[in-house]
Enzyme design. Sequence first.
Site, PDB file in Angstrom:
ATOM      1  CD  GLU A  93      -2.849  -1.229   2.374  1.00 24.75           C
ATOM      2  OE1 GLU A  93      -3.819  -2.013   2.302  1.00 24.75           O
ATOM      3  OE2 GLU A  93      -2.634  -0.509   3.378  1.00 24.75           O
ATOM      4  CB  CYS A 106       3.209   7.303   3.016  1.00 27.85           C
ATOM      5  SG  CYS A 106       3.812   6.089   4.201  1.00 27.85           S
ATOM      6  CB  CYS A 113       7.430  -5.084   8.356  1.00 26.74           C
ATOM      7  SG  CYS A 113       8.796  -4.171   9.121  1.00 26.74           S
ATOM      8  CB  CYS A 117       7.074  -2.084  15.738  1.00 24.75           C
ATOM      9  SG  CYS A 117       8.766  -1.730  15.175  1.00 24.75           S
ATOM     10  CB  CYS A 120       3.520  -1.305  13.407  1.00 25.71           C
ATOM     11  SG  CYS A 120       3.510  -1.018  11.613  1.00 25.71           S
ATOM     12  CG  ASN A 295      -3.236   6.447  13.494  1.00 25.48           C
ATOM     13  OD1 ASN A 295      -4.090   7.298  13.727  1.00 25.48           O
ATOM     14  ND2 ASN A 295      -2.036   6.749  13.039  1.00 25.48           N
ATOM     15  CB  CYS A 338       1.254   6.791  11.088  1.00 27.02           C
ATOM     16  SG  CYS A 338       2.889   6.265  11.576  1.00 27.02           S
TER      17      CYS A 338
END
Length: 365
Positions: A93, A106, A113, A117, A120, A295, A338
């Site tokens: 994305e 972005c 990933c 984290c 996230c 978020n 984010c």
Amino acid sequence: MAERVNLFDHDRPGLEAFFSDAGHKPFRARQVMKWAYHRGMRDPHGMTDLSKGLRGWLDDTAVFSLPEVSARRQSPDGTVKWVVRVATGDCVESVLIPDRGRNTLCVSSQVGCMLDCSFCATGKQGFNGNLSTADIIGQVWLANEELRERGESVSNVVFMGMGEPLLNFDAVVRASNLMMDDLAFGISKRRVTISTAGVVPAIHALAECSDVSLAVSLHAPNDELRNVLVPLNRKYPIAELLAACNRYVQGLGERRVLTMEYTLLKGVNDSVGHARELAGLLRPVRCKINLIPFNPFPASGYRRPGGESVRAFQKTLIDAGLAAMLRTTRGDDIDAACGQLTGRVVDRTRRQARYLARAGVAQGA
């Protein structure tokens, strides 16, 4: 017949080497870059200042191939999110955030990933490899195609989408070179930012080959807490990370600063005490601080702090003499804010399955 080379995978030195290795003059690379990036011409036969023979050779051996847009969503606040299918078949994305004539894109750098984290959503998808330079550059190209309809273009690029950019070092550096190259996208080096969770050796390597802007995902003022939020910290603790950051920023010149990203999690890292500790930690570093209220995403276990505590945290940093900005949440209604990007990842790890099991979500649903 050999597979054709995707020329979007090459920055200027790479493209010059491509021509030179085939017995052609290196300056042909500059001609081709102008055609592709300045005029949008991807068909070699339309590059009329090249000889007919060279155009034929180029058509036989090379291609300007873009990723495919799989889906597009737009928020009422103007934020646009594209789901882009890349060469592996996975989807990543990218997010465009327009703001009074400034268009920040972005971009993603990995399929999922490698890091995990805790706050996230991307990390919960697992990992299925690095994006190519062409996959990354294609995200900028596709955004520009849409913006061109209203006479605009991407003005800022942040490597803050899916993935840890510095674990895809070569492709990301080539992509950032193209973003800043006047023969390609021509974006100011102050407006191209690579964000990292703290891959210290790669920060040192970046200092040797680039002066792109750097952002660091810090999120905690001490090692004990950061070990939980950003597990990479166990390998590269804060003192080691900040030493690398200081070295990097010294090479940027006196007027430029680093960006420290700090996601505020209710009851976890958002107290005034945490702010005071953070101020003491960052006072010796030439930086500004971006405060990001968390978020939410399903089964994260974290909550967004209230406005009063966010403002108190920011005020504590400002009173300590630090530059602390509060990032406005954009695109959270389309899961484009984010920490919310997920894409569609064929996970090489078992992390996605474990996360879905905890979240009570059936795979394939």
